[in-house]
Design a protein around this motif. Structure first.
Motif, PDB file in Angstrom:
ATOM      1  N   LEU A 116       0.843  -1.202   0.000  1.00 23.61           N
ATOM      2  CA  LEU A 116       0.000   0.000   0.000  1.00 23.61           C
ATOM      3  C   LEU A 116       0.875   1.247   0.000  1.00 23.61           C
ATOM      4  O   LEU A 116       0.898   2.019   0.970  1.00 23.61           O
ATOM      5  CB  LEU A 116      -0.919   0.001   1.229  1.00 23.61           C
ATOM      6  N   PRO A 117       1.615   1.474  -1.084  1.00 25.92           N
ATOM      7  CA  PRO A 117       2.517   2.639  -1.097  1.00 25.92           C
ATOM      8  C   PRO A 117       1.781   3.966  -0.976  1.00 25.92           C
ATOM      9  O   PRO A 117       2.369   4.966  -0.547  1.00 25.92           O
ATOM     10  CB  PRO A 117       3.230   2.516  -2.454  1.00 25.92           C
ATOM     11  N   GLU A 118       0.501   3.974  -1.343  1.00 27.24           N
ATOM     12  CA  GLU A 118      -0.274   5.217  -1.265  1.00 27.24           C
ATOM     13  C   GLU A 118      -0.639   5.584   0.171  1.00 27.24           C
ATOM     14  O   GLU A 118      -1.034   6.720   0.449  1.00 27.24           O
ATOM     15  CB  GLU A 118      -1.536   5.099  -2.121  1.00 27.24           C
ATOM     16  N   VAL A 119      -0.550   4.622   1.082  1.00 23.24           N
ATOM     17  CA  VAL A 119      -0.825   4.899   2.498  1.00 23.24           C
ATOM     18  C   VAL A 119       0.472   5.379   3.135  1.00 23.24           C
ATOM     19  O   VAL A 119       1.435   4.628   3.265  1.00 23.24           O
ATOM     20  CB  VAL A 119      -1.339   3.640   3.226  1.00 23.24           C
ATOM     21  N   ARG A 120       0.515   6.611   3.503  1.00 20.16           N
ATOM     22  CA  ARG A 120       1.766   7.232   3.931  1.00 20.16           C
ATOM     23  C   ARG A 120       2.031   6.931   5.404  1.00 20.16           C
ATOM     24  O   ARG A 120       1.396   7.489   6.290  1.00 20.16           O
ATOM     25  CB  ARG A 120       1.739   8.723   3.665  1.00 20.16           C
ATOM     26  N   LEU A 121       2.990   6.034   5.617  1.00 22.35           N
ATOM     27  CA  LEU A 121       3.357   5.634   6.971  1.00 22.35           C
ATOM     28  C   LEU A 121       4.740   6.160   7.344  1.00 22.35           C
ATOM     29  O   LEU A 121       5.410   5.619   8.215  1.00 22.35           O
ATOM     30  CB  LEU A 121       3.329   4.108   7.089  1.00 22.35           C
ATOM     31  N   GLY A 122       5.172   7.230   6.669  1.00 18.94           N
ATOM     32  CA  GLY A 122       6.514   7.752   6.900  1.00 18.94           C
ATOM     33  C   GLY A 122       6.794   8.114   8.341  1.00 18.94           C
ATOM     34  O   GLY A 122       7.866   7.829   8.871  1.00 18.94           O
ATOM     35  N   ARG A 123       5.827   8.736   9.002  1.00 16.07           N
ATOM     36  CA  ARG A 123       6.054   9.150  10.394  1.00 16.07           C
ATOM     37  C   ARG A 123       6.212   7.941  11.307  1.00 16.07           C
ATOM     38  O   ARG A 123       6.868   8.020  12.338  1.00 16.07           O
ATOM     39  CB  ARG A 123       4.928  10.046  10.876  1.00 16.07           C
ATOM     40  N   TYR A 124       5.636   6.782  10.922  1.00 18.48           N
ATOM     41  CA  TYR A 124       5.794   5.569  11.721  1.00 18.48           C
ATOM     42  C   TYR A 124       7.186   4.992  11.528  1.00 18.48           C
ATOM     43  O   TYR A 124       7.821   4.525  12.469  1.00 18.48           O
ATOM     44  CB  TYR A 124       4.710   4.562  11.349  1.00 18.48           C
ATOM     45  N   GLY A 125       7.692   5.055  10.300  1.00 19.40           N
ATOM     46  CA  GLY A 125       9.063   4.632  10.064  1.00 19.40           C
ATOM     47  C   GLY A 125      10.052   5.515  10.793  1.00 19.40           C
ATOM     48  O   GLY A 125      11.014   5.043  11.394  1.00 19.40           O
ATOM     49  N   ALA A 176     -10.027   3.699   2.959  1.00 19.92           N
ATOM     50  CA  ALA A 176      -8.977   4.707   2.796  1.00 19.92           C
ATOM     51  C   ALA A 176      -9.306   5.981   3.565  1.00 19.92           C
ATOM     52  O   ALA A 176      -8.433   6.584   4.205  1.00 19.92           O
ATOM     53  CB  ALA A 176      -8.789   5.017   1.313  1.00 19.92           C
ATOM     54  N   GLU A 177     -10.565   6.393   3.529  1.00 24.07           N
ATOM     55  CA  GLU A 177     -10.988   7.589   4.266  1.00 24.07           C
ATOM     56  C   GLU A 177     -10.797   7.409   5.767  1.00 24.07           C
ATOM     57  O   GLU A 177     -10.277   8.293   6.464  1.00 24.07           O
ATOM     58  CB  GLU A 177     -12.455   7.867   3.949  1.00 24.07           C
ATOM     59  N   LEU A 178     -11.193   6.254   6.288  1.00 26.57           N
ATOM     60  CA  LEU A 178     -11.082   6.009   7.725  1.00 26.57           C
ATOM     61  C   LEU A 178      -9.625   5.877   8.151  1.00 26.57           C
ATOM     62  O   LEU A 178      -9.236   6.335   9.243  1.00 26.57           O
ATOM     63  CB  LEU A 178     -11.875   4.759   8.095  1.00 26.57           C
ATOM     64  N   VAL A 179      -8.807   5.265   7.305  1.00 25.52           N
ATOM     65  CA  VAL A 179      -7.375   5.165   7.601  1.00 25.52           C
ATOM     66  C   VAL A 179      -6.753   6.556   7.667  1.00 25.52           C
ATOM     67  O   VAL A 179      -5.932   6.851   8.545  1.00 25.52           O
ATOM     68  CB  VAL A 179      -6.665   4.286   6.558  1.00 25.52           C
ATOM     69  N   ARG A 180      -7.128   7.441   6.748  1.00 23.82           N
ATOM     70  CA  ARG A 180      -6.582   8.802   6.780  1.00 23.82           C
ATOM     71  C   ARG A 180      -6.919   9.491   8.094  1.00 23.82           C
ATOM     72  O   ARG A 180      -6.097  10.250   8.632  1.00 23.82           O
ATOM     73  CB  ARG A 180      -7.119   9.613   5.592  1.00 23.82           C
ATOM     74  N   ARG A 181      -8.108   9.260   8.609  1.00 26.90           N
ATOM     75  CA  ARG A 181      -8.450   9.849   9.915  1.00 26.90           C
ATOM     76  C   ARG A 181      -7.464   9.397  10.988  1.00 26.90           C
ATOM     77  O   ARG A 181      -6.996  10.196  11.800  1.00 26.90           O
ATOM     78  CB  ARG A 181      -9.863   9.426  10.332  1.00 26.90           C
ATOM     79  N   ARG A 211      -4.987  -5.857  -2.473  1.00 29.49           N
ATOM     80  CA  ARG A 211      -3.857  -5.566  -3.345  1.00 29.49           C
ATOM     81  C   ARG A 211      -3.091  -6.844  -3.711  1.00 29.49           C
ATOM     82  O   ARG A 211      -2.612  -6.994  -4.841  1.00 29.49           O
ATOM     83  CB  ARG A 211      -2.930  -4.561  -2.654  1.00 29.49           C
ATOM     84  N   ALA A 212      -2.987  -7.768  -2.762  1.00 30.81           N
ATOM     85  CA  ALA A 212      -2.206  -8.979  -3.003  1.00 30.81           C
ATOM     86  C   ALA A 212      -2.924  -9.980  -3.898  1.00 30.81           C
ATOM     87  O   ALA A 212      -2.279 -10.760  -4.606  1.00 30.81           O
ATOM     88  CB  ALA A 212      -1.839  -9.637  -1.675  1.00 30.81           C
ATOM     89  N   THR A 213      -4.266  -9.984  -3.855  1.00 22.26           N
ATOM     90  CA  THR A 213      -5.027 -11.004  -4.587  1.00 22.26           C
ATOM     91  C   THR A 213      -5.761 -10.466  -5.805  1.00 22.26           C
ATOM     92  O   THR A 213      -6.157 -11.249  -6.683  1.00 22.26           O
ATOM     93  CB  THR A 213      -6.077 -11.653  -3.665  1.00 22.26           C
ATOM     94  N   GLY A 214      -5.983  -9.169  -5.830  1.00 22.37           N
ATOM     95  CA  GLY A 214      -6.808  -8.611  -6.891  1.00 22.37           C
ATOM     96  C   GLY A 214      -8.289  -8.746  -6.625  1.00 22.37           C
ATOM     97  O   GLY A 214      -9.113  -8.405  -7.473  1.00 22.37           O
TER      98      GLY A 214
END
Length: 381
Positions: A116-125, A176-181, A211-214
């Motif tokens: 999920l590259p579109e989910v930005r987890l940079g601050r977690y890294g 995606a909306e809920l994850v962004r929250r 994403r993994a299965t389609g």
């Protein structure tokens, strides 16, 4: 429906007097007298409108029910009723992820950002002193990611966990909306260094499956779990507000303050707010079959089953694995399973480690911890 709970209690007493809401079972109590008594006590003290349970053990299958499924009609709860299972969706999702891991489609230690590259987890890294994507698939399943729970978002709580709920319950939400929250808030801890139950983890796990299965996580659960086990009462409604098949009503106090808040019928709701963290519908019989299948190795190879049962401490009585709770009861008995609560419904399904003694229970109300009490009653004589 908008009735004070004290009035509803009176309706229960009246209906019982006329024989409309007595406990029932498909056989004799078969050694489950304590469980039946605990069920009846929950209804008597207004901890739930009605309760049902199924137990499978060496003596066979026992079904018990008490209380009402519908205040308007007085229909009693019945063993075959379907209901929303809330977070009991999580072991279904975790099972699919572990099956994909066994097949080599993904790895538990894959960074979530790989899928999920579109989910930005940079601050977690950054919090972990590691590159972006420090959060792994394993950490999602085990609630060790440090990602906050989207249901703790103040605006969402004000709308959905309050008397305002009837105005918003048909709204559709995307994962995606809920994850962004959730990701708008800072990490709870560095990934892998703590434990905190977060529904966001399972929204992300559902997205990884897709994403993994389609295919959607719902399609994969149906193909990999529901059909092989013939769980015909179990479904993933998506955005549909209906509970298909035989079911009663589900009631909530909508988290209103005070000792005697009103109770409302919340049976119809759009479960996209829960998604992969809690949207599913099932029955006691299907849940018994599911948790027994997990315990007896029907769904996962030995390596993946062991990984699912690799736990860390969650609280004083529970340890959490990958979508599975290990609970030590007051009498020292250890059981495996999960709890699930969603507006109007509280559910639990647990089994002994060998799958030989299994219980699934449901309350069609969300204002008590009665499901946990029933598990205690069943195993602690």
């Amino acid at each position: 429906m908008h009735l004070p709970r004290r009035l509803l209690s009176g309706l229960i007493s009246t209906a019982t007097a006329f024989g409309l809401m007595v406990s029932s079972s498909t056989a004799a109590d078969m050694g489950h007298t304590r469980t039946r008594a605990a069920m009846e006590a929950l209804v008597a003290r207004d901890d739930a409108p009605g309760v049902l349970a199924q137990v499978a053990d060496g003596a066979g299958v026992w079904n018990g029910s008490t209380g009402t499924a519908d205040y308007a009609t007085g229909r009693p709860r019945e063993a075959g009723d379907r209901f929303r299972i809330g977070s009991l969706t999580k072991p279904f999702v975790a099972t699919v992820v572990l099956q994909l891991e066994a097949e080599g489609t993904l790895g538990l230690d894959d960074p979530v950002s790989r899928w999920l590259p579109e989910v930005r987890l940079g601050r977690y890294g950054a919090a972990a002193g590691r590159p972006e994507g420090a959060v792994t698939v394993r950490q999602l399943l085990g609630h060790t990611s440090g990602i906050p729970d989207y249901t703790a978002d103040p605006a969402l709580r004000a709308a959905y966990f309050s008397p305002r709920f009837p105005k918003v319950r048909m709204r559709t939400h995307s994962a995606a909306e809920l994850v962004r929250r959730a990701l708008s808030r800072p990490p709870l801890f560095r990934p892998g260094t703590g434990w905190s139950y977060s529904n966001t983890n399972y929204l992300l796990a559902g997205m990884v499956i897709e994403r993994a299965t389609g295919h959607s996580y719902a399609t994969e659960i149906e193909r990999r779990v529901l059909r092989p086990l013939k769980l015909r009462d179990t479904s993933l409604p998506g955005t549909s507000p209906r509970i298909p098949g035989q079911h009663g009503k589900e009631y909530s106090t909508l988290f209103a303050p005070g000792a005697d808040p009103p109770v409302r019928d919340v049976t119809a709701l759009n479960p996209s707010l829960a998604g992969a963290s809690g949207e599913m519908i099932s029955s006691a019989g299907d849940l018994v079959r599911f948790v027994r299948a997990l315990a007896t190795g029907r769904l996962l190879p030995p390596r993946e089953a062991a990984r699912m049962r690799t736990t860390r401490r969650a609280d004083a009585t529970d340890r959490y694995g990958l979508g599975l709770t290990e609970r030590t009861l007051s009498c020292g008995v250890t059981v495996w399973g999960h709890d699930g609560t969603i507006h109007g419904s509280s559910t639990a399904a647990y089994t002994t480690p060998d799958g030989g003694h299994t219980i699934a229970v449901n309350l069609n109300g969300d204002w008590s911890d009665g499901a946990r009490d029933l598990v205690e009653a069943e195993y602690c004589d």
